[in-house]
Structures are given as structure tokens and as C-alpha cells.
Design an enzyme around this catalytic site. Structure first.
Site, mmCIF file in Angstrom:
data_model
loop_
_atom_site.group_PDB
_atom_site.id
_atom_site.type_symbol
_atom_site.label_atom_id
_atom_site.label_comp_id
_atom_site.label_asym_id
_atom_site.label_seq_id
_atom_site.Cartn_x
_atom_site.Cartn_y
_atom_site.Cartn_z
ATOM 1 N N SER A 194 -12.397 -25.997 0.965
ATOM 2 C CA SER A 194 -13.090 -27.329 0.681
ATOM 3 C C SER A 194 -12.253 -28.705 1.376
ATOM 4 C CB SER A 194 -13.430 -27.507 -0.672
ATOM 5 O OG SER A 194 -12.206 -27.369 -1.635
ATOM 6 N N CYS A 224 0.926 -1.090 -0.109
ATOM 7 C CA CYS A 224 -0.208 0.091 -0.026
ATOM 8 C C CYS A 224 0.855 1.267 -0.054
ATOM 9 C CB CYS A 224 -0.954 -0.177 1.425
ATOM 10 S SG CYS A 224 -1.768 -1.691 1.463
ATOM 11 N N VAL A 281 -10.011 3.619 2.250
ATOM 12 C CA VAL A 281 -10.017 5.056 2.420
ATOM 13 C C VAL A 281 -8.604 5.311 1.633
ATOM 14 C CG1 VAL A 281 -8.486 4.887 4.576
ATOM 15 C CG2 VAL A 281 -9.993 7.012 4.067
ATOM 16 N N ARG A 307 3.125 -3.642 -8.019
ATOM 17 C CA ARG A 307 2.602 -4.585 -6.941
ATOM 18 C C ARG A 307 3.815 -5.019 -5.923
ATOM 19 N NH1 ARG A 307 -2.069 -6.763 -5.119
ATOM 20 N NH2 ARG A 307 -1.588 -8.621 -3.800
#
Ligand SMILES: Cc1cc2nc3c(=O)[nH]c(=O)nc-3n(C[C@H](O)[C@H](O)[C@H](O)COP(=O)(O)OP(=O)(O)OC[C@H]3O[C@@H](n4cnc5c(N)ncnc54)[C@H](O)[C@@H]3O)c2cc1C
Length: 449
Positions: free
Chosen positions: A273, A44, A329, A133
Site C-alpha cells: 500500500s 524445505c 509435492v 523452521r
């Protein structure tokens, strides 16, 4: 015999999972694997290093090596999980030297995240298309700027694309954002709110082209621009911010069930699963708290919360994840933007009948210096009169308003209750009438029409 827990991934979701597992079981042997050179850092923060608000990319490392030592976590960097044997309960790994190893597990946590996605556009194979990224991605962009790049195209006007576009503009690059949809931030904001944000960004010198899909990457040896809606745009940097895709390669190999969102389907305990195998973060599907449908917000906040749940369960404890509202935000220059729940567009798409009300005001008493404009939009479901969403744009105090409304939505607050909420006031901090309550009051009036 100590319990063996293997975590594939070593970022937001994974490190929180490993930490929660350690707190639940003091003797477990916990191993984390990441293909990357750096572990436990905040993706971020990358746009803010590009914009020079943070000096260097390695400052984004939230968990230094000492943390893993203190928590007795065996972190293996630049090590890939190549295979999982669910019968033998083992994970095959290969490190950067090519050395293979077989790790056995009692519980396995898949936190393989997501990868940047480039759609099948003509010229996609040309070198030079940059993504955002990893730290290495950020460093590549930074190096190009230091070598003299003067202009940039950012493809995609979502949160990441715009944060990066701002960082590039702050570094002096002439930046153009190309978005296929008719508005910016299409996942977060309704068109009326997005318009104000777009105008602000344009006033800061960013060119924004909406309703223009990228049709081709141009250039001979390397990408030198794009064609979008027939228009040729040249730039020194071409940055793809089309979005991300869950990394489910290993999950699919072992036959884990994927959900509608193509991410790994999990129970509220984050279990997949296959019993004993958990999935968390950007590779795992969530349930939306309002629609009760599959959702994939791919946010750091969700990753760490799911990590805590899976880590606790994998180590023999008990925890459940309640679902998501997509609360998020950001800050674009001096403007804060926050959202939670459904916007009008997605509420309608979910088959609900929403009404919405928007109120504009100031962040402090009118006479108090430094007051900033702020705009609050509340979305309400007409029949039950429940608040189902909010979008706020303003100069300050957006985050905690979003957090308050998010909790209200989670507690199924009605718009009448929000209108009567017991709010606070002091001149340097807010106005006497809280804007969330005023927006709710406006919505109540609309409901009674
Ligand atoms: C630029 C940018 C800005 C963002 N801003 C925000 C923000 O402001 N707020 C917010 O909430 N979110 C934000 N996000 C989203 C947030 O960063 C992600 O949701 C979060 O990183 C997801 O964490 P994760 O642990 O699920 O996956 P990731 O961070 O993707 O980590 C997964 C890791 O798994 C490893 N891995 C994958 N396969 C294997 C394998 N086979 N073997 C070993 N390791 C493997 C990879 O090395 C990868 O590093 C932002 C993202 C970006 C890129």
C-alpha cells in the site's frame, strides 16, 4: 547516482528478488539483511537432514558467500531491520554487536517470511518445545537424537509435521503424530486421499492420532509430553508443527495494509500500500487463481516467483505475479504426494459445485518391472466443466503430472479437453492410457449423469 535497494530477509524470496534486481539494474546498490546466522538456505531440506538423506544442515545452503560476491550483493547476516522511516526512505539496522546503522533506499523489499506458531496451550512457556523452521531448529532436534532421544511427538499432521515425523522414524524414534482435525494433511488432501497416506505411514510404524487437539504441555522443568483429547502422551522430543504465521511486525509498524489472511496486501507487481515498498514470500498475501480470493500458500515456489517479480519492479523493470494454485509435492518414504488447485472440500467452501473422479493404476506398463501404484483424483467445477484441482498419490511420476494439470488449470482447461489430451507412452515410463486423462473421462461420465 546508483539506485539503492534494501531487501529485508535473505532467504527464498529475498535472494531471488535481489538476483532479479541485479539482472535488471547492473549498477544498483543492493543490500540484504537477515537476523539469521545462515542465509540463502533451503528450509524445505531440513526434514531430510533429520532423516539422514542429506549429511549435514549446512549442505542446505543454496547460495554460498561467493554468490553474493559474484552478484555484487551486500549481504548482512545476524543484522535486524529495527525500523523503517517511509518519509526519509531509510531502514535502521542493528547487528549482533549492537551496532546501529541507517540505510537509505529508493526501493524496499520486505521478505520477512513467517515464524513457527504455537497456539495458546496450557504449559506453552515450558522449555523444550521444539520447532522446525531454521537450521538451528534442525540442529537442536539432531543433537537430542544423538544424545539418545528414543521417542517423539509431532503436533500437526501437515506437510512439515509429517515430513519431520518420517525423518524421526527413519532415525529410529518411536513417533506419534497428533492432529486436531479428523484427517492428516487437511489443507492439501480430501479425506479419501488422506486415508491412503495415513495407512501407509501407520504401516511404517508411525502412530497417528487424528481428531485430537493438544490441550496441555506436561512436565516440571521441561516439556515431557502432551495431553491430547484427555490422553497423556509422553515423549523425549515434543515438536510443534502447528503451522506458521506471517512475520508482519515491521509492516504493521509502518502502517502497510494487511489482507484477509493477515499477510501484507500487495498488487500484482508485489507492491504494498506504500509505493516503492514491495512484499514477497511467506509474509505476503497472494490471490488464488480459481477463487480470485486472498490466499496464503506459504510455499518456497511462490516465494521465489514473487521475489523475481518484486526484484524486477524494484529495479525499474516490469513484471507481474499471476496468482497461486497451491501446487505442492512431497515424498513420504516411497510415496509421492502432489496437489494443485482446490480439493473438493475447499471448492465447496469457496461456494463452487464440484464433482470429482478418482482412478487407480500403475506407473509403468503392467508387464514392466518396478511398476508402482498411483492414484489420480480430478476435481471439476460442474457448470463450466473446468478442471479446478487434482490430487495424486503414487510411487513415481507425480511431480510432472501435477505440473501439467496446474498449467491446464491456469489455462482454464475443461475436463473434456483433459480427457482428450495428447499424452505419451513407453513401457518403462507409463501406461498407454494416461491416468490423468482416464480420471478426466470418469469425471465427464459423472457430469453427464
Ligand atoms: C521444514 C520445512 C519444509 C518445507 N518444505 C517445502 C517444500 O517442500 N516446498 C515448498 O514449496 N515450500 C516448503 N517450505 C516452505 C518454504 O520454506 C517457505 O515458503 C520459504 O522459506 C519462504 O521464504 P521467505 O523468503 O518468504 O521467508 P523465510 O524463509 O521465512 O525468510 C525470512 C527471513 O527474514 C528474516 N527477517 C525477518 N524479520 C527481519 C528483520 N526485521 N530484519 C532482518 N531480517 C529479518 C529472517 O531472518 C528470516 O530468515 C518448507 C518450510 C519448512 C519450514
Amino acid at each position: 547516482v546508483p539506485r539503492k535497494i534494501v531487501v529485508i530477509g535473505a532467504h527464498a524470496a529475498a535472494v531471488d528478488a535481489a538476483s532479479a534486481a541485479r539482472k535488471t539494474d547492473r549498477t544498483a546498490e543492493i543490500t540484504l539483511l537477515t537476523t539469521e546466522k545462515y542465509a540463502g538456505y533451503s528450509r524445505c531440506g531440513i526434514p531430510f537432514v533429520i532423516g539422514r538423506h542429506i549429511p549435514k544442515f549446512t549442505d542446505l545452503i543454496v547460495y554460498p558467500s561467493s554468490y553474493y560476491q559474484m552478484m555484487k550483493l551486500d549481504l548482512r547476516r545476524e543484522t535486524t531491520a529495527t525500523n523503517i522511516d517511509t518519509k526519509a526512505k531509510t531502514v535502521e539496522t542493528r547487528d549482533k554487536t549492537g551496532k546501529s546503522e541507517t540505510l537509505s533506499y529508493d526501493s524496499l523489499i520486505i521478505a520477512t517470511g513467517a515464524n513457527s506458531f504455537i497456539p495458546p496451550i496450557k504449559g506453552k512457556e515450558k522449555p523444550g518445545i521444539l520447532t522446525v523452521r531454521t537450521i538451528e531448529d534442525g540442529e537442536k532436534i539432531n543433537e537430542a537424537i544423538e544424545k539418545g532421544a528414543k521417542s517423539a511427538i509431532v503436533m500437526g499432521a501437515g506437510l512439515i509435521g509429517l515430513e519431520v515425523a518420517i525423518g524421526l522414524t527413519e532415525r529410529g524414534l518411536k513417533t506419534t503424530v497428533v492432529e486436531m482435525l479428523p484427517q492428516i494433511m487437511p489443507v492439501m488432501l480430501d479425506a479419501d486421499m488422506a486415508k491412503g497416506v495415513q495407512e501407509m505411514l501407520e504401516s511404517k510404524g508411525i502412530t497417528i492420532l487424528t481428531g485430537k487437539g493438544v490441550e496441555e504441555f506436561t512436565g516440571t522443568d521441561k516439556v515431557d509430553g502432551v495431553v491430547a483429547a484427555g490422553q497423556q502422551i509422553k515423549a523425549d522430543l515434543c515438536i510443534a508443527a502447528f503451522g506458521v504465521r506471517s512475520n508482519t511486525e515491521l509492516a504493521q509498524k509502518i502502517g502497510l495494509t494487511l489482507g484477509d489472511t493477515k499477510a501484507i496486501k500487495v498488487s500484482p507487481k508485489q507492491e504494498t500500500s506504500i509505493p516503492g515498498i514491495y512484499a514477497i514470500g511467506d509474509c505476503a498475501e497472494s490471490t488464488h487463481m480459481i477463487t480470485q480470493r486472498p490466499a496464503l500458500p506459504q510455499l518456497g515456489t511462490v516465494a521465489v516467483k514473487q521475489g523475481k517479480v518484486a526484484g524486477t519492479n524494484a529495479a525499474g523493470g516490469y513484471a507481474i505475479f499471476p496468482g497461486v494454485l497451491g501446487s505442492a509435492v512431497t515424498k513420504f518414504f516411497d510415496m509421492e504426494i502432489g496437489v494443485t488447485g482446490l480439493n473438493e472440500f475447499f471448492a465447496k467452501r469457496a461456494g463452487l459445485d464440484p464433482i470429482a473422479a478418482t482412478i487407480s493404476g500403475q506407473t509403468r506398463a503392467q508387464y514392466y518391472p518396478g511398476a508402482q501404484p498411483i492414484k489420480v483424483k480430478i476435481v471439476v467445477e460442474r457448470e463450466m466443466e473446468r478442471v479446478i484441482g487434482a490430487q495424486i498419490i503414487g510411487g513415481e511420476e507425480v511431480t510432472q503430472r501435477i505440473n501439467a494439470i496446474s498449467l491446464g488449470i491456469q489455462k482454464q482447461v475443461t475436463v473434456r479437453e483433459l480427457a482428450k489430451s495428447d499424452t505419451c507412452y513407453a513401457p518403462p515410463l507409463c501406461e498407454t492410457w494416461e491416468l490423468m486423462a482416464l480420471a478426466a473421462e470418469a469425471a465427464v461420465i459423472k457430469l453427464s449423469r
